[in-house]
Write an enzyme that holds these catalytic residues in place. Structure first.
Site, PDB file in Angstrom:
ATOM      1  N   HIS A 405       7.005  25.080  22.247  1.00 28.00           N
ATOM      2  CA  HIS A 405       6.602  23.710  21.886  1.00 28.00           C
ATOM      3  C   HIS A 405       5.754  23.667  20.620  1.00 28.00           C
ATOM      4  O   HIS A 405       5.575  22.616  20.034  1.00 28.00           O
ATOM      5  CB  HIS A 405       5.813  23.074  23.019  1.00 28.00           C
ATOM      6  CG  HIS A 405       4.345  23.434  23.039  1.00 28.00           C
ATOM      7  ND1 HIS A 405       3.877  24.739  23.068  1.00 28.00           N
ATOM      8  CD2 HIS A 405       3.233  22.652  23.037  1.00 28.00           C
ATOM      9  CE1 HIS A 405       2.565  24.721  23.091  1.00 28.00           C
ATOM     10  NE2 HIS A 405       2.142  23.485  23.073  1.00 28.00           N
ATOM     11  N   GLY A 406       5.199  24.816  20.217  1.00 27.11           N
ATOM     12  CA  GLY A 406       4.308  24.817  19.056  1.00 27.11           C
ATOM     13  C   GLY A 406       4.078  26.239  18.596  1.00 27.11           C
ATOM     14  O   GLY A 406       4.836  27.149  18.952  1.00 27.11           O
ATOM     15  N   GLY A 408       0.993  27.765  19.100  1.00 24.17           N
ATOM     16  CA  GLY A 408       0.128  28.392  20.100  1.00 24.17           C
ATOM     17  C   GLY A 408      -1.220  28.822  19.531  1.00 24.17           C
ATOM     18  O   GLY A 408      -1.301  29.391  18.454  1.00 24.17           O
TER      19      GLY A 408
END
Length: 482
Positions: A405-406, A408
């Site tokens: 999702h990203g 981190g």
């Protein structure tokens, strides 16, 4: 220290034989460059998840994984829909925190003369920060309808286009919502927060396609990303205090009932209930209300972004081609079907800091994108910009249709604040061509780029693992920080 076994390139495991209570292995997806930086506590957390009842295949850590509440952020686990559990810690307090990407037909050269005005107007219009009040005033009956209908409420109330709905995960709606499962306190917290960014790592960012930023030209074109210099807008936020209160409420209920469930829970932060129990069903229904609220929240913000661009450029949103590329959740649990050990099984997939990644042909992908695969939006730090990926069949076959999702975190918020002051960071970023507006400078320091993993390192790991495939990279030019 838990010993990791390298299974193959980019894949490590804690085998199920490592602890008597483990039902499946704990699998860590990473790279040689990233694996050394993973926190030992994260490995402990994902190993505890592997002990939960009804779990299938593996408890999974994505390449962006870092320490979370109970589950790691960047964690994925799928539980049998009949005999498994549901856990608020596996979804997160900010239910349906997610990313939306909006394309425009503007170029960086066209927005540069008006960038300062544009970001000022966006900052004045879109509420941000802790406790900020929303752009939409609702009574309780209206808010209940929004909880049940998600983004479709926005369409019915003039704050969405048909294309917005089509290009949102499951059309901005999660099945099974029931307002009776939501406490009065939670509803009251959500009622006045629709159309707000919130605080922490939430943001609205104006970004530009890098000169070398289109990696997969065919897929990028299919998603409406056509050339270097094109301006896009990224929005990252979730269900605000509403989702937080629901998680808090049900953690208390599950903890109080733990002796009734007789579950093997290794960490109180993993408090869970059987999916089929009255409390488990109620939490799912309340979570669906929060997820629907979060989809609507990002949609309302999109509506007001369009208003600001229209005012600043003197052109309509349709003339500026301000269109949603995609909106995807990354803190959620969804009932999905997968082939597991040769059998089709319905499972409840917990994705916490993890994104759906469906490959070409999946019927849940918008028709216009179906031959390409599902768009996956990955946020980096406010200094590195974001990335657009496309989902893969391999992710569906091996990892319950999930990816990162990203980038981190690698540093806690408190440590980041000790290394730099917010006003210093703001001035430094301005020198590098990134304008940042925030009402909370100390919070800005928490989100400094050095507090995150290198998004390109994470992207490379994701590509090699086949969790999703990179399509385009964007760099930031202006940011509103919550």
């Amino acid at each position: 220290m838990t010993k990791l076994e390298k299974i193959s390139e980019n894949i490590w495991e804690v085998p199920a034989s490592a602890r008597l209570e483990m039902n499946v292995p704990a699998r860590i997806l990473s790279s040689e460059k990233l694996i050394g930086g993973i926190d030992e506590k994260v490995i402990g957390q994902i190993t505890n998840v592997a002990c939960l009842p009804g779990i299938y295949k593996y408890a999974i850590c994505m390449p962006d994984a870092h320490l979370g509440y109970g589950f790691p952020i960047g964690g994925v686990a799928a539980f049998d829909a009949e005999d498994g559990v549901i856990s608020p810690g596996g979804i997160g307090f900010d239910i349906n925190c997610g990313m939306r990407l909006i394309r425009t037909n503007l170029t960086i050269q066209e927005i540069k003369p008006k960038l300062s005005q544009l970001i000022d107007e966006l900052f004045k219009t879109i509420p941000s920060g802790v406790g900020s009040k929303g752009l939409v005033r609702l009574n309780r009956k209206e808010y209940s309808q929004l909880m049940l209908n998600g983004s479709k409420w926005c369409l019915e109330n003039g704050r969405a286009t048909e294309l917005d709905i089509e290009n949102t995960e499951t059309e901005g709606w999660v099945e099974g919502a029931d307002v009776q499962a939501v406490s009065e306190k939670a509803a009251n917290r959500g009622l006045n927060q629709m159309g707000t960014l919130g605080s922490g790592n939430h943001y609205l960012e104006i970004e530009v396609v890098r000169k070398d930023g289109i990696i997969d030209k065919n897929t990028a074109r299919g998603f409406g990303i056509s050339e270097a210099g094109q301006v896009v807008i990224a929005v990252h936020c979730g269900s605000r205090g509403f989702g937080h209160q629901i998680a808090t409420d049900y953690l208390k209920i599950f903890t109080a009932k733990r002796n009734n469930y007789k579950l093997n829970i290794k960490d109180r932060e993993l408090a869970a209930a059987p999916i089929k129990s009255p409390e488990g069903r109620a939490y799912y229904s309340a979570m669906a209300c929060a997820a629907n609220s979060a989809f609507a929240n990002r949609q309302i913000i999109t509506h007001y972004i369009r208003k600001v661009f229209e005012n600043v450029f003197g052109l309509s949103a349709s003339q500026l081609e301000l269109e949603t590329v995609y909106d995807v959740a990354h803190n959620i649990a969804r009932f999905e079907n997968y082939n597991i050990d040769g059998q089709s099984r319905k499972v409840l997939v917990h994705r916490k800091g993890a994104t759906r990644s469906f490959g070409p042909g999946n019927s849940e992908i918008p028709e216009a994108y179906r031959a390409l695969g599902q768009p996956v939006i990955v946020g980096g730090s406010m200094e590195s910009g974001s990335a657009l990926f496309v989902g893969t069949e391999k992710a569906e076959n091996e990892y319950f249709g999930s990816t990162v999702h990203g980038s981190g975190r690698v540093m806690s918020r408190s440590k980041a604040k000790k290394k730099i002051r917010g006003d210093e960071l703001q001035r430094d970023m301005l020198k590098r061509g990134i304008t940042v507006k925030t009402g909370y400078l100390r919070g800005l320091a928490e989100e400094a780029g050095f507090a995150y993993k290198n998004i390109d390192e994470v992207s490379n790991a994701v590509n090699r693992l086949g969790l999703s495939k990179i399509v385009a990279r964007f760099y930031p030019v202006a940011n509103i920080k919550g």
